[in-house]
Design a protein around this motif. Structure first.
Motif, PDB file in Angstrom:
ATOM      1  N   ALA A   1       0.846  -1.189   0.000  1.00  0.00           N
ATOM      2  CA  ALA A   1       0.000   0.000   0.000  1.00  0.00           C
ATOM      3  C   ALA A   1       0.881   1.238   0.000  1.00  0.00           C
ATOM      4  O   ALA A   1       2.059   1.171   0.349  1.00  0.00           O
ATOM      5  CB  ALA A   1      -0.907   0.000   1.221  1.00  0.00           C
ATOM      6  N   PHE A   2       0.313   2.373  -0.412  1.00  0.00           N
ATOM      7  CA  PHE A   2       1.006   3.656  -0.386  1.00  0.00           C
ATOM      8  C   PHE A   2       0.350   4.561   0.632  1.00  0.00           C
ATOM      9  O   PHE A   2      -0.866   4.526   0.825  1.00  0.00           O
ATOM     10  CB  PHE A   2       0.936   4.350  -1.746  1.00  0.00           C
ATOM     11  CG  PHE A   2       1.772   3.712  -2.814  1.00  0.00           C
ATOM     12  CD1 PHE A   2       3.155   3.752  -2.761  1.00  0.00           C
ATOM     13  CD2 PHE A   2       1.167   3.095  -3.884  1.00  0.00           C
ATOM     14  CE1 PHE A   2       3.919   3.174  -3.760  1.00  0.00           C
ATOM     15  CE2 PHE A   2       1.928   2.520  -4.887  1.00  0.00           C
ATOM     16  CZ  PHE A   2       3.302   2.562  -4.822  1.00  0.00           C
ATOM     17  N   LEU A   3       1.166   5.428   1.238  1.00  0.00           N
ATOM     18  CA  LEU A   3       0.669   6.465   2.138  1.00  0.00           C
ATOM     19  C   LEU A   3       0.563   7.754   1.341  1.00  0.00           C
ATOM     20  O   LEU A   3       1.542   8.203   0.745  1.00  0.00           O
ATOM     21  CB  LEU A   3       1.627   6.637   3.321  1.00  0.00           C
ATOM     22  CG  LEU A   3       1.221   7.657   4.366  1.00  0.00           C
ATOM     23  CD1 LEU A   3      -0.003   7.184   5.144  1.00  0.00           C
ATOM     24  CD2 LEU A   3       2.381   7.924   5.326  1.00  0.00           C
ATOM     25  N   PHE A   4      -0.650   8.340   1.300  1.00  0.00           N
ATOM     26  CA  PHE A   4      -0.918   9.577   0.572  1.00  0.00           C
ATOM     27  C   PHE A   4      -1.249  10.703   1.546  1.00  0.00           C
ATOM     28  O   PHE A   4      -1.897  10.480   2.567  1.00  0.00           O
ATOM     29  CB  PHE A   4      -2.135   9.405  -0.357  1.00  0.00           C
ATOM     30  CG  PHE A   4      -1.882   8.541  -1.565  1.00  0.00           C
ATOM     31  CD1 PHE A   4      -1.513   9.101  -2.775  1.00  0.00           C
ATOM     32  CD2 PHE A   4      -2.029   7.165  -1.490  1.00  0.00           C
ATOM     33  CE1 PHE A   4      -1.300   8.300  -3.893  1.00  0.00           C
ATOM     34  CE2 PHE A   4      -1.815   6.360  -2.593  1.00  0.00           C
ATOM     35  CZ  PHE A   4      -1.452   6.926  -3.798  1.00  0.00           C
ATOM     36  N   SER A   5      -0.866  11.914   1.186  1.00  0.00           N
ATOM     37  CA  SER A   5      -1.230  13.078   1.989  1.00  0.00           C
ATOM     38  C   SER A   5      -2.684  13.474   1.766  1.00  0.00           C
ATOM     39  O   SER A   5      -3.314  14.036   2.661  1.00  0.00           O
ATOM     40  CB  SER A   5      -0.311  14.263   1.676  1.00  0.00           C
ATOM     41  OG  SER A   5      -0.398  14.620   0.308  1.00  0.00           O
ATOM     42  N   HIS A   6      -3.213  13.208   0.583  1.00  0.00           N
ATOM     43  CA  HIS A   6      -4.594  13.556   0.226  1.00  0.00           C
ATOM     44  C   HIS A   6      -5.209  12.437  -0.617  1.00  0.00           C
ATOM     45  O   HIS A   6      -4.482  11.687  -1.267  1.00  0.00           O
ATOM     46  CB  HIS A   6      -4.650  14.850  -0.596  1.00  0.00           C
ATOM     47  CG  HIS A   6      -4.085  16.038   0.104  1.00  0.00           C
ATOM     48  ND1 HIS A   6      -2.761  16.397  -0.004  1.00  0.00           N
ATOM     49  CD2 HIS A   6      -4.660  16.932   0.934  1.00  0.00           C
ATOM     50  CE1 HIS A   6      -2.545  17.471   0.723  1.00  0.00           C
ATOM     51  NE2 HIS A   6      -3.677  17.818   1.309  1.00  0.00           N
ATOM     52  N   ALA A   7      -6.519  12.386  -0.628  1.00  0.00           N
ATOM     53  CA  ALA A   7      -7.262  11.491  -1.518  1.00  0.00           C
ATOM     54  C   ALA A   7      -8.471  12.263  -2.015  1.00  0.00           C
ATOM     55  O   ALA A   7      -8.923  13.214  -1.373  1.00  0.00           O
ATOM     56  CB  ALA A   7      -7.679  10.219  -0.790  1.00  0.00           C
TER      57      ALA A   7
END
Length: 108
Positions: free
Chosen positions: A39-45
């Protein structure tokens, strides 16, 4: 004639709804283990629905999280970190985990 190229995106694997920008990946080298693999960690979605908060014991400790669903097809994409109990994990608060199994690359 030049080809028009837009931003690199991640989309829901089921309906192709745009759910994140590649530029919002916290670190290109930062990959987490999700419930169903990488999985990736995103600052926004974007174009998502955030479910109810719940406490969940994860590999990095107890966190308050909320599942994140695609706003079009309602498929589960990952979760949002609402609160981290461990001081070393506080940087994740307000960030999003999107599991690679649930997203696809667009405009690459």
């Amino acid at each position: 004639m030049a080809e028009v190229v837009g931003p690199r995106l991640y989309s829901c694997c089921h309906c192709r709804n745009h759910v994140a920008l590649h530029d919002d990946v916290i670190s290109k080298a930062f990959q987490l283990q999700g419930r169903h693999g990488r999985a990736f960690l995103f600052s926004h979605a974007l174009n998502i629905m955030v479910g109810p908060k719940e406490d969940r014991q994860l590999m990095t400790g107890l966190h308050t999280v909320a599942d994140v669903d695609c706003s079009d097809c309602r498929g589960v994409l990952g979760w949002k970190y609402e609160r981290a109990n461990e001081e070393t994990q506080k940087y994740k608060e307000g960030k999003f985990i999107l599991e690679n199994l649930n997203i696809v690359k667009e405009n690459w």
